[in-house]
Write a protein that holds these residues in place. Structure first.
Motif, mmCIF file in Angstrom:
data_model
loop_
_atom_site.group_PDB
_atom_site.id
_atom_site.type_symbol
_atom_site.label_atom_id
_atom_site.label_comp_id
_atom_site.label_asym_id
_atom_site.label_seq_id
_atom_site.Cartn_x
_atom_site.Cartn_y
_atom_site.Cartn_z
ATOM 1 N N ILE A 47 0.840 -1.211 0.000
ATOM 2 C CA ILE A 47 0.000 0.000 0.000
ATOM 3 C C ILE A 47 0.867 1.250 0.000
ATOM 4 O O ILE A 47 0.632 2.186 -0.768
ATOM 5 N N GLU A 48 1.889 1.278 0.851
ATOM 6 C CA GLU A 48 2.760 2.459 0.917
ATOM 7 C C GLU A 48 3.584 2.612 -0.355
ATOM 8 O O GLU A 48 3.853 3.734 -0.788
ATOM 9 N N ALA A 49 3.971 1.504 -0.976
ATOM 10 C CA ALA A 49 4.710 1.579 -2.237
ATOM 11 C C ALA A 49 3.835 2.188 -3.327
ATOM 12 O O ALA A 49 4.287 3.033 -4.110
ATOM 13 N N VAL A 50 2.572 1.780 -3.369
ATOM 14 C CA VAL A 50 1.647 2.311 -4.368
ATOM 15 C C VAL A 50 1.386 3.791 -4.114
ATOM 16 O O VAL A 50 1.338 4.597 -5.047
ATOM 17 N N LYS A 51 1.247 4.155 -2.852
ATOM 18 C CA LYS A 51 0.993 5.554 -2.496
ATOM 19 C C LYS A 51 2.214 6.438 -2.730
ATOM 20 O O LYS A 51 2.086 7.643 -2.890
ATOM 21 N N GLY A 52 3.387 5.837 -2.719
ATOM 22 C CA GLY A 52 4.614 6.592 -2.964
ATOM 23 C C GLY A 52 5.173 7.289 -1.735
ATOM 24 O O GLY A 52 5.997 8.189 -1.860
ATOM 25 N N ASP A 53 4.753 6.867 -0.556
ATOM 26 C CA ASP A 53 5.260 7.471 0.676
ATOM 27 C C ASP A 53 6.529 6.736 1.095
ATOM 28 O O ASP A 53 6.480 5.665 1.690
ATOM 29 N N ARG A 54 7.677 7.314 0.777
ATOM 30 C CA ARG A 54 8.966 6.657 1.022
ATOM 31 C C ARG A 54 9.213 6.385 2.502
ATOM 32 O O ARG A 54 9.729 5.336 2.868
ATOM 33 N N GLU A 55 8.863 7.333 3.355
ATOM 34 C CA GLU A 55 9.104 7.162 4.787
ATOM 35 C C GLU A 55 8.272 6.006 5.348
ATOM 36 O O GLU A 55 8.788 5.143 6.058
ATOM 37 N N LYS A 56 6.990 5.984 5.004
ATOM 38 C CA LYS A 56 6.135 4.893 5.488
ATOM 39 C C LYS A 56 6.517 3.569 4.852
ATOM 40 O O LYS A 56 6.453 2.524 5.496
ATOM 41 N N LEU A 57 6.932 3.606 3.582
ATOM 42 C CA LEU A 57 7.387 2.375 2.931
ATOM 43 C C LEU A 57 8.618 1.826 3.651
ATOM 44 O O LEU A 57 8.739 0.616 3.853
ATOM 45 N N THR A 58 9.503 2.697 4.058
ATOM 46 C CA THR A 58 10.696 2.262 4.791
ATOM 47 C C THR A 58 10.324 1.587 6.102
ATOM 48 O O THR A 58 10.838 0.502 6.419
ATOM 49 N N THR A 59 9.420 2.199 6.870
ATOM 50 C CA THR A 59 9.044 1.596 8.156
ATOM 51 C C THR A 59 8.270 0.296 7.959
ATOM 52 O O THR A 59 8.472 -0.667 8.700
ATOM 53 N N GLU A 60 7.402 0.260 6.958
ATOM 54 C CA GLU A 60 6.652 -0.975 6.702
ATOM 55 C C GLU A 60 7.575 -2.080 6.201
ATOM 56 O O GLU A 60 7.383 -3.254 6.531
ATOM 57 N N THR A 61 8.587 -1.719 5.423
ATOM 58 C CA THR A 61 9.531 -2.720 4.935
ATOM 59 C C THR A 61 10.346 -3.297 6.090
ATOM 60 O O THR A 61 10.638 -4.502 6.110
ATOM 61 N N ALA A 62 10.683 -2.468 7.062
ATOM 62 C CA ALA A 62 11.358 -2.978 8.260
ATOM 63 C C ALA A 62 10.468 -4.008 8.952
ATOM 64 O O ALA A 62 10.941 -5.068 9.381
ATOM 65 N N ASP A 63 9.165 -3.716 9.044
ATOM 66 C CA ASP A 63 8.220 -4.674 9.629
ATOM 67 C C ASP A 63 8.163 -5.962 8.808
ATOM 68 O O ASP A 63 8.099 -7.059 9.362
ATOM 69 N N VAL A 64 8.181 -5.826 7.483
ATOM 70 C CA VAL A 64 8.140 -6.997 6.597
ATOM 71 C C VAL A 64 9.365 -7.882 6.842
ATOM 72 O O VAL A 64 9.233 -9.100 7.009
ATOM 73 N N LEU A 65 10.544 -7.277 6.859
ATOM 74 C CA LEU A 65 11.762 -8.069 7.056
ATOM 75 C C LEU A 65 11.763 -8.751 8.420
ATOM 76 O O LEU A 65 12.108 -9.936 8.525
ATOM 77 N N PHE A 66 11.356 -8.021 9.451
ATOM 78 C CA PHE A 66 11.303 -8.605 10.787
ATOM 79 C C PHE A 66 10.357 -9.796 10.809
ATOM 80 O O PHE A 66 10.716 -10.888 11.256
ATOM 81 N N HIS A 67 9.147 -9.602 10.301
ATOM 82 C CA HIS A 67 8.148 -10.674 10.369
ATOM 83 C C HIS A 67 8.457 -11.820 9.406
ATOM 84 O O HIS A 67 8.079 -12.961 9.667
ATOM 85 N N LEU A 68 9.157 -11.535 8.310
ATOM 86 C CA LEU A 68 9.628 -12.602 7.432
ATOM 87 C C LEU A 68 10.586 -13.512 8.200
ATOM 88 O O LEU A 68 10.447 -14.742 8.163
#
Length: 104
Positions: A47-68
């Protein structure tokens, strides 16, 4: 921090009390719950990637890597095993690799 560092942190937290550690609490609920949480975080990153919000994409990606890595831990899969698989694919085109996978 590297993925190896994060993997070690997750392993250490996995043995903590579920009352004191989010990681231990999530792992105590089983691999299915860990996979579900990973999926939720991946959707939030999309969702954040589609919206183009780099800051939120960065924080969500950190969550993705952690939960992966939590999900992988829940099934006994190591980062080394994943990196080995990527190394095996390194000298092969992605199209060739995909074509070699069993159908279905």
């Amino acid at each position: 921090m590297t993925l190896d560092d994060l993997e070690k942190i997750i392993a250490a937290r996995a043995s903590a009390s579920p009352d004191e550690s989010w990681t231990a609490k999530l792992l105590a609920k089983g691999p299915e719950k860990a996979a579900e949480k990973f999926g939720e975080e991946a959707i939030e990153a999309i969702i954040e990637a589609v919206k183009g919000d780099r800051e939120k994409l960065t924080t969500e990606t950190a969550d993705v890597l952690f939960h992966l890595l939590v999900m992988l831990h829940s099934r006994g899969v190591t980062v080394d095993a994943v990196m080995h698989e990527l190394e095996c694919r390194q000298n092969q085109s992605g199209l060739t690799e995909k074509a070699s996978r069993p159908k279905g």
